[in-house]
Structure formats: structure tokens, C-alpha cells
Write a protein that holds these residues in place. Structure first.
Motif, short mmCIF file in Angstrom:
data_model
loop_
_atom_site.label_atom_id
_atom_site.label_comp_id
_atom_site.label_asym_id
_atom_site.label_seq_id
_atom_site.Cartn_x
_atom_site.Cartn_y
_atom_site.Cartn_z
N GLY A 94 -9.21 26.68 38.80
CA GLY A 94 -9.98 27.92 38.83
C GLY A 94 -10.44 28.31 40.23
N LYS A 95 -10.08 27.51 41.23
CA LYS A 95 -10.44 27.83 42.60
C LYS A 95 -9.84 29.17 43.00
N GLN A 96 -10.59 29.93 43.82
CA GLN A 96 -10.13 31.24 44.25
C GLN A 96 -10.02 31.30 45.77
N MET A 97 -9.01 32.01 46.23
CA MET A 97 -8.85 32.21 47.66
C MET A 97 -7.94 33.41 47.92
N PRO A 98 -8.03 34.01 49.11
CA PRO A 98 -7.17 35.15 49.43
C PRO A 98 -5.70 34.76 49.42
N VAL A 99 -4.87 35.67 48.93
CA VAL A 99 -3.43 35.42 48.89
C VAL A 99 -2.89 35.11 50.28
N SER A 100 -3.41 35.77 51.29
CA SER A 100 -2.91 35.60 52.66
C SER A 100 -3.11 34.19 53.20
N GLN A 101 -3.96 33.40 52.55
CA GLN A 101 -4.21 32.04 53.01
C GLN A 101 -3.30 31.00 52.35
N LEU A 102 -2.48 31.46 51.41
CA LEU A 102 -1.54 30.56 50.74
C LEU A 102 -0.20 30.66 51.46
N ARG A 103 0.19 29.60 52.12
CA ARG A 103 1.41 29.62 52.93
C ARG A 103 2.63 29.24 52.10
N ASN A 104 3.80 29.72 52.54
CA ASN A 104 5.08 29.39 51.89
C ASN A 104 5.03 29.67 50.39
N LEU A 105 4.72 30.90 50.05
CA LEU A 105 4.55 31.29 48.66
C LEU A 105 5.89 31.60 47.97
N VAL A 106 6.04 31.08 46.76
CA VAL A 106 7.12 31.50 45.86
C VAL A 106 6.47 32.37 44.79
N ALA A 107 6.98 33.57 44.62
CA ALA A 107 6.40 34.51 43.66
C ALA A 107 7.32 34.69 42.47
N MET A 108 6.73 34.81 41.29
CA MET A 108 7.49 35.07 40.07
C MET A 108 6.74 36.10 39.24
N ALA A 109 7.49 36.86 38.43
CA ALA A 109 6.87 37.87 37.59
C ALA A 109 7.75 38.16 36.39
N GLY A 110 7.21 37.95 35.21
CA GLY A 110 7.89 38.30 33.97
C GLY A 110 7.22 39.52 33.35
N ILE A 111 7.34 40.66 34.01
CA ILE A 111 6.70 41.90 33.57
C ILE A 111 7.75 43.00 33.54
N GLY A 112 7.34 44.20 33.17
CA GLY A 112 8.28 45.29 33.01
C GLY A 112 9.00 45.67 34.29
N HIS A 113 8.29 45.58 35.43
CA HIS A 113 8.89 45.96 36.71
C HIS A 113 8.41 44.97 37.78
N PRO A 114 9.05 43.79 37.89
CA PRO A 114 8.60 42.74 38.81
C PRO A 114 8.42 43.19 40.26
N PRO A 115 9.27 44.09 40.81
CA PRO A 115 9.07 44.48 42.21
C PRO A 115 7.68 45.03 42.51
N ARG A 116 7.02 45.60 41.50
CA ARG A 116 5.66 46.10 41.72
C ARG A 116 4.72 44.96 42.12
N PHE A 117 4.86 43.81 41.45
CA PHE A 117 4.02 42.66 41.76
C PHE A 117 4.33 42.11 43.15
N PHE A 118 5.60 42.01 43.47
CA PHE A 118 5.98 41.48 44.78
C PHE A 118 5.49 42.41 45.91
N HIS A 119 5.54 43.71 45.66
CA HIS A 119 5.06 44.66 46.67
C HIS A 119 3.56 44.50 46.87
N THR A 120 2.83 44.26 45.80
CA THR A 120 1.39 44.04 45.91
C THR A 120 1.10 42.82 46.78
N LEU A 121 1.85 41.74 46.56
CA LEU A 121 1.66 40.53 47.37
C LEU A 121 1.91 40.82 48.84
N GLU A 122 2.95 41.56 49.14
CA GLU A 122 3.27 41.90 50.53
C GLU A 122 2.16 42.71 51.16
N GLN A 123 1.58 43.63 50.40
CA GLN A 123 0.47 44.44 50.91
C GLN A 123 -0.75 43.58 51.23
#
Length: 335
Positions: free
Chosen positions: A223-252
Motif C-alpha cells: 500500500g506504499k505510495q510514491m510518484p511514478v517518476s521515482q520508479l525506475r526501469n518501469l514495465v507497464a501493462m494495461a488490460g483495458i479498452g485502449h491501453p495506449p491511453r494508460f501508457f501515455h498517462t505514464l509518460e506525461q
């Protein structure tokens, strides 16, 4: 490839058009005939004793309906209402129906979206392919407003307010009916709904602009929380209707992405499959909807990113005031 034909005007459409066009016409004929049979009273529709709000869409796939449902539930709870949510539980199979979602309910029984809504809001959530049965299961819990997660085309349940969620960037693609295009119903259906909510992109006239606001990344184990930008070498996955939307959010958010993997909406994951994927980097990050299916076997370096719907004060006020007026009508002697 179908997505490319629907939304990107892929040249393959010229090859498939002769095959898909007749099927699309048949789909439209069946869809219109079914709806008209309910409108004429030839098929019975259930009228609940409390207001029913449908959050749906006219396209196949996910457009951001579930964040809208969660937003509505939280706002109505803050206003003193006791909303309940019904869902068909897409991709799941319960031992029996209707199913009331609880803390220990498996997503394989209720579906990922109902479990996510329950975890975020603690509101009563009922699952049944026949939504009228789900509504009736909630009524003993003294709910005073029903919200349906999807179900715009489920005309066996009468509704008071319809909210349609639109992907603001992809809109309606080629504006053709399934399977030639992504539409469940023609775009003319939008003239009949109460609110059109645009998820991202640029809202058009008479549309309510919605933004999905991400928060801190949350560790599935601790349950620990931290900014996404502080997590290095991230692998992203998404099982949603339009996965690129999630990946774009991470990049932002400044994510250090080394690999991204999209899956089908409501994908049923296997632990070895995700463990292998996580091995491509130092941390694995996923959507909150995916996380509700993976929490029991998550590793220490697995994270999810919650997002919440937000609207302008004006649009929020319009939507909530309409619901309030509808609820007051149900409480009047003439209702």
C-alpha cells in the motif's frame, strides 16, 4: 487490425468492406428492432422504485465509464444519498445470481470493474446479466439511487438519466455499426441522451469535458505510495479498452518506461505470465482495474496507478443538479 480499420482508416478496409458491410446492416436492423419493441411495449421493461442512472457508450470497448461511475457514487454519497451500482459482470461467472460484491468476492465471479467500484466506494454493488435482478437485490439495502455501469443498450431496465462517455480522441471512428465499425448504435442516438461526457481530447458543443487525474502509484503488497517518476526501469501493462491511453498517462508523469504491454480488456491474467513480464524491468505498473485481479499473487515490486474523473464546476453542477431534481420527483406524492 479491426481497431485500425475502425479508428485509423486502414487500407485493409477496402478488402473487408464487402464482407463486413452486410453484417453491419444486419446488426443495425436487429438492434433497432429490439429497441423499438421495448419502446412500443411489446417487450416488458422493469421500472425501479428509485431513480436509475445509466453510464454507458455507443461504441464497443472502454471509454472511461468506470471512473465516471466512481465519481458519481462518491459525489452522491457526499450529498447524503445511498447509491448502489449494478453491472452485468462482463467476463466473469458467478456461482449464482444476483451476486452482491463483498471484500472476499473473487473477480472471476463478479468481474474486475464491479470489484474496483466496490473497493473504491464501499457502495453496494450487485452483479447480474439481467440488470433488473441486480437492482432488486440492492433495494433491501435501502439504496435510493441506482447507477448502472454500462447498459445503455440494456432496454429491459428503464432509466431516468443517460450519460454517454465518449473517447475524446478516437470519437466514433468510421461511424459504422459493428462489425464494420465500433458503433453499438448510430451517432443519432446521442441526441436522445441527457449528458455526453468526453474523456480527453477536445469536448464539442454541449459535451461535458472529463479529465482522468492520476494520483500516486500504489504498491499492491504494502500500500506504499510514491510518484511514478521515482520508479525506475518501469514495465507497464494495461488490460483495458485502449491501453495506449494508460501508457501515455505514464509518460506525461515522467515515467521511466522500458517496456509496455497491452492486453485485451478484462484479460484474465496468469501469475507466471505477469512474473515473466515484470522481469523485463525493475518495477511493474498496471491500471487499478488490473490490480484488483492480481493483488493475491503480487510481488513486492508491483504497482498500480489510480485515476479519478474530474469535471469543471459548471459541468459537475449540471449533472448533479439534474440527479437531485430527479430524486426529488421520486419523493413527491405524484411520483
Amino acid at each position: 487490425m479491426i481497431e485500425k480499420i475502425w479508428f485509423e482508416n486502414h487500407p485493409l478496409k477496402y478488402l473487408l468492406w464487402p464482407l463486413l458491410w452486410p453484417l453491419s446492416k444486419v446488426f443495425g436492423l436487429i438492434s433497432r428492432s429490439r429497441r423499438q419493441s421495448y419502446q412500443r411495449g411489446e417487450k416488458a421493461a422493469y421500472r425501479a422504485p428509485v431513480p436509475v442512472i445509466v453510464v454507458g457508450n455507443i461504441t464497443a470497448g472502454g471509454n472511461g465509464k468506470t471512473p465516471v461511475v466512481i465519481w458519481l457514487v462518491e459525489k452522491l454519497q457526499a450529498m447524503g444519498f445511498n447509491p448502489g451500482v449494478v453491472s452485468r459482470g462482463y467476463g466473469a461467472k458467478a456461482p449464482s445470481y444476483p451476486l452482491l460484491v463483498a471484500d472476499d468476492t473473487s473477480t472471476s465471479h463478479c468481474g474486475d470493474e464491479p470489484k474496483l467500484i466496490y473497493k473504491r466506494t464501499q457502495a453496494p454493488v450487485a452483479v447480474d446479466p439481467i440488470r433488473a435482478n441486480a437492482v432488486q437485490a440492492l433495494l433491501p439495502l435501502e439504496v435510493d439511487i441506482i447507477i448502472t455501469d454500462d447498459g445503455l443498450q440494456h432496454y429491459a431496465l428503464e432509466r431516468d438519466i443517460e450519460l454517454v462517455v465518449v473517447d475524446g480522441k478516437r470519437r466514433f471512428g468510421n461511424e459504422q455499426l459493428i462489425p464494420l465499425g465500433p458503433l453499438r448504435e448510430g451517432v443519432e442516438r446521442l441526441a436522445e441522451v441527457d449528458f455526453i461526457i468526453t474523456n480527453g481530447g477536445e469536448a464539442q458543443t454541449n459535451e461535458a469535458a472529463m479529465m482522468l487525474q492520476p494520483s500516486l502509484a500504489v504498491n499492491l503488497k504494502t500500500g506504499k505510495q510514491m510518484p511514478v517518476s521515482q520508479l525506475r526501469n518501469l514495465v507497464a501493462m494495461a488490460g483495458i479498452g485502449h491501453p495506449p491511453r494508460f501508457f501515455h498517462t505514464l509518460e506525461q508523469l515522467g515515467a521511466d518506461l522500458v517496456y509496455s504491454q497491452g492486453f485485451a480488456d478484462h484479460q484474465d491474467f496468469q501469475p507466471p505470465q505477469l512474473a515473466e513480464l515484470a522481469g523485463r524491468g525493475t518495477h511493474l505498473i498496471m491500471t487499478e482495474k488490473d490490480a484488483v485481479k492480481c493483488s493475491e499473487y503480487a510481488a513486492d515490486n508491483w504497482w498500480y496507478l489510480p485515476v479519478s474523473a474530474s469535471f469543471s464546476d459548471q459541468d459537475e453542477s449540471r449533472i448533479l443538479e439534474r440527479i437531485k431534481q430527479t430524486k426529488e420527483h421520486y419523493g413527491s406524492p405524484s411520483a
